[in-house]
Enzyme design. Structure first.
Site, PDB file in Angstrom:
ATOM      1  N   SER A 139      29.025 114.561  29.110  1.00 57.03           N
ATOM      2  CA  SER A 139      29.619 114.391  30.582  1.00 57.03           C
ATOM      3  C   SER A 139      31.049 115.000  30.125  1.00 57.03           C
ATOM      4  CB  SER A 139      29.917 112.664  30.677  1.00 57.03           C
ATOM      5  OG  SER A 139      30.582 112.395  31.600  1.00 57.03           O
ATOM      6  N   TYR A 152      30.913 103.968  29.612  1.00 55.07           N
ATOM      7  CA  TYR A 152      30.166 104.824  29.499  1.00 55.07           C
ATOM      8  C   TYR A 152      31.479 106.360  28.728  1.00 55.07           C
ATOM      9  CZ  TYR A 152      28.194 109.570  32.424  1.00 55.07           C
ATOM     10  OH  TYR A 152      28.152 110.609  32.408  1.00 55.07           O
TER      11      TYR A 152
HETATM   12  N1  LIG Z   1      25.075 112.725  38.112  1.00 53.67           N
HETATM   13  C1  LIG Z   1      26.260 112.724  37.849  1.00 53.67           C
HETATM   14  O1  LIG Z   1      27.410 113.410  38.724  1.00 53.67           O
HETATM   15  C2  LIG Z   1      26.564 113.509  36.670  1.00 53.67           C
HETATM   16  C3  LIG Z   1      27.767 113.499  35.636  1.00 53.67           C
HETATM   17  C4  LIG Z   1      27.906 114.064  34.487  1.00 53.67           C
HETATM   18  C5  LIG Z   1      26.808 113.470  33.519  1.00 53.67           C
HETATM   19  N2  LIG Z   1      25.423 113.290  33.775  1.00 53.67           N
HETATM   20  C6  LIG Z   1      25.082 112.656  32.893  1.00 53.67           C
HETATM   21  O2  LIG Z   1      23.699 113.402  33.877  1.00 53.67           O
HETATM   22  C7  LIG Z   1      22.254 112.436  32.821  1.00 53.67           C
HETATM   23  C8  LIG Z   1      21.390 111.803  34.413  1.00 53.67           C
HETATM   24  O3  LIG Z   1      22.336 111.946  35.643  1.00 53.67           O
HETATM   25  P1  LIG Z   1      21.287 111.984  36.869  1.00 53.67           P
HETATM   26  O4  LIG Z   1      22.955 111.795  37.784  1.00 53.67           O
HETATM   27  O5  LIG Z   1      20.496 112.723  37.196  1.00 53.67           O
HETATM   28  O6  LIG Z   1      21.354 110.790  37.038  1.00 53.67           O
HETATM   29  P2  LIG Z   1      19.371 109.552  37.939  1.00 53.67           P
HETATM   30  O7  LIG Z   1      20.469 108.193  37.851  1.00 53.67           O
HETATM   31  O8  LIG Z   1      18.961 110.084  38.785  1.00 53.67           O
HETATM   32  O9  LIG Z   1      18.760 109.868  37.059  1.00 53.67           O
HETATM   33  C9  LIG Z   1      19.100 108.675  34.984  1.00 53.67           C
HETATM   34  C10 LIG Z   1      17.198 109.094  34.980  1.00 53.67           C
HETATM   35  O10 LIG Z   1      17.644 107.811  33.962  1.00 53.67           O
HETATM   36  C11 LIG Z   1      16.416 107.175  33.614  1.00 53.67           C
HETATM   37  N3  LIG Z   1      17.215 105.454  32.914  1.00 53.67           N
HETATM   38  C12 LIG Z   1      18.481 104.902  32.999  1.00 53.67           C
HETATM   39  N4  LIG Z   1      17.975 103.935  31.775  1.00 53.67           N
HETATM   40  C13 LIG Z   1      16.707 104.019  31.314  1.00 53.67           C
HETATM   41  C14 LIG Z   1      15.661 103.136  30.253  1.00 53.67           C
HETATM   42  N5  LIG Z   1      16.428 101.970  29.904  1.00 53.67           N
HETATM   43  N6  LIG Z   1      15.230 103.575  30.060  1.00 53.67           N
HETATM   44  C15 LIG Z   1      14.075 104.496  30.944  1.00 53.67           C
HETATM   45  N7  LIG Z   1      14.492 105.149  31.593  1.00 53.67           N
HETATM   46  C16 LIG Z   1      16.339 105.497  32.605  1.00 53.67           C
HETATM   47  C17 LIG Z   1      16.658 106.456  36.109  1.00 53.67           C
HETATM   48  O11 LIG Z   1      15.568 105.580  36.012  1.00 53.67           O
HETATM   49  C18 LIG Z   1      16.858 107.854  35.935  1.00 53.67           C
HETATM   50  O12 LIG Z   1      15.543 108.440  36.370  1.00 53.67           O
HETATM   51  C19 LIG Z   1      22.618 111.019  32.718  1.00 53.67           C
HETATM   52  O13 LIG Z   1      22.841 111.088  31.469  1.00 53.67           O
HETATM   53  C20 LIG Z   1      24.178 111.446  33.245  1.00 53.67           C
HETATM   54  O14 LIG Z   1      25.284 110.278  31.962  1.00 53.67           O
HETATM   55  C21 LIG Z   1      25.216 112.466  35.115  1.00 53.67           C
END
Ligand SMILES: NC(=O)c1ccc[n+]([C@@H]2O[C@H](COP(=O)([O-])OP(=O)(O)OC[C@H]3O[C@@H](n4cnc5c(N)ncnc54)[C@H](O)[C@@H]3O)[C@@H](O)[C@H]2O)c1
Length: 253
Positions: A139, A152
């Site tokens: 991120s 985070y």
């Molecule tokens: N959405 C944003 O704005 C954003 C920005 C920067 C970085 N990110 C990063 O991108 C990645 C994906 O984020 P996203 O937006 O798709 O979020 P999201 O919440 O839609 O997806 C995350 C997935 O991880 C799974 N998960 C969480 N904890 C878990 C565990 N202990 N075991 C197994 N599965 C688990 C959840 O069930 C979910 O399906 C993350 O690492 C996040 O930090 C997201």
């Protein structure tokens, strides 16, 4: 693309699911991992092919990583790519004073230790089949702390360093490791969104649009294409230990 077999954590929703769709469209074989069994099964049904396997469970269990990598090896013969996308960002774990022992351990466990367990299992398999590529989803918070997202931000900085350690130690095994550092994306992360009102979620979107020089949040499919680029040795074979920022210019502002 010369990639046969890909393992994605956090595949049930958001970015992980977008990566699964994009790799499936390129005819790759997939092992999809998530704790959300129902959404995982729905995605597998949507992708609808014998080339997709699901492994439901919690990435903080090292045995899950071993099981998922074994599923790739048993069914597809090798593992070429690991994408660590599973992550959490609880809204109520704010500054150090508002972060409980449990929250600190949970976020570090999912965002760092989970990626470590899957990387360790994947590196062993990739060494045996002559190389591979690990793509970690960090991120912009890894590079510049986000306000009131202490654990985070720390977890994503640690993930970036884990990526570089793997890149350095296993380059001679033809294993590359790189990071993507997205800015604000089209959906707020699921666990965080669950703690927000609709009004706060809409306000976040409005604030994002004005804080981001390109004037909008990033789309999951845009980030999935960067993941695909880093996964593919034909496109990024000379890149390892790198982090690609995709934030609409957010860090410039
Ligand atoms: N959405 C944003 O704005 C954003 C920005 C920067 C970085 N990110 C990063 O991108 C990645 C994906 O984020 P996203 O937006 O798709 O979020 P999201 O919440 O839609 O997806 C995350 C997935 O991880 C799974 N998960 C969480 N904890 C878990 C565990 N202990 N075991 C197994 N599965 C688990 C959840 O069930 C979910 O399906 C993350 O690492 C996040 O930090 C997201």
């Amino acid at each position: 693309m010369a990639i046969a077999s890909i393992l994605i954590t956090g595949a049930a929703s958001g970015l992980g699911a977008a990566c699964a769709r994009s790799f499936a469209a390129a005819d790759a074989r997939l092992v999809l991992v998530d704790r959300n069994e129902i959404q995982l099964a729905a995605l597998a049904a949507e992708l609808g092919s014998s080339r997709v396997m699901t492994v439901a469970g919690d990435v903080t269990e090292s045995s899950l990583a071993e099981t998922a990598v074994k599923a790739a090896l048993d069914n597809f013969g090798q593992l070429d790519v690991l994408v660590n996308s599973a992550g959490i960002d609880p809204l109520d774990a704010r500054g150090v004073l508002e972060t409980s022992d449990v929250q600190w351990r949970l976020v570090m466990d999912v965002n760092v230790t989970g990626a470590f367990f899957f990387s360790r299992a994947a590196v062993a398999a990739m060494k045996a089949n002559g190389g591979g590529s690990i793509v970690n989803i960090a991120s912009v918070s890894a590079l510049k702390p986000s306000p009131e997202e202490t654990v985070y931000s720390v977890s994503k900085a640690a993930l970036l360093q884990l990526t570089k350690c793997i890149a350095l130690d296993y380059a001679r095994d033809n294993i590359r490791a790189n990071c993507v550092c997205p800015g604000m994306l089209e959906e707020i992360m699921g666990d965080r969104r669950a703690q927000m009102s609709d009004r706060d979620a809409a306000a976040r979107s409005d604030a994002a649009s004005s804080a981001i020089p390109l004037g909008r949040e990033g789309r999951y499919d845009e980030i999935a294409r960067i993941v695909g680029f880093l996964a593919d040795p034909d496109q990024s074979g000379y890149m390892t230990g790198a982090s690609l920022v995709a934030d609409g210019g957010y860090l410039l502002a």
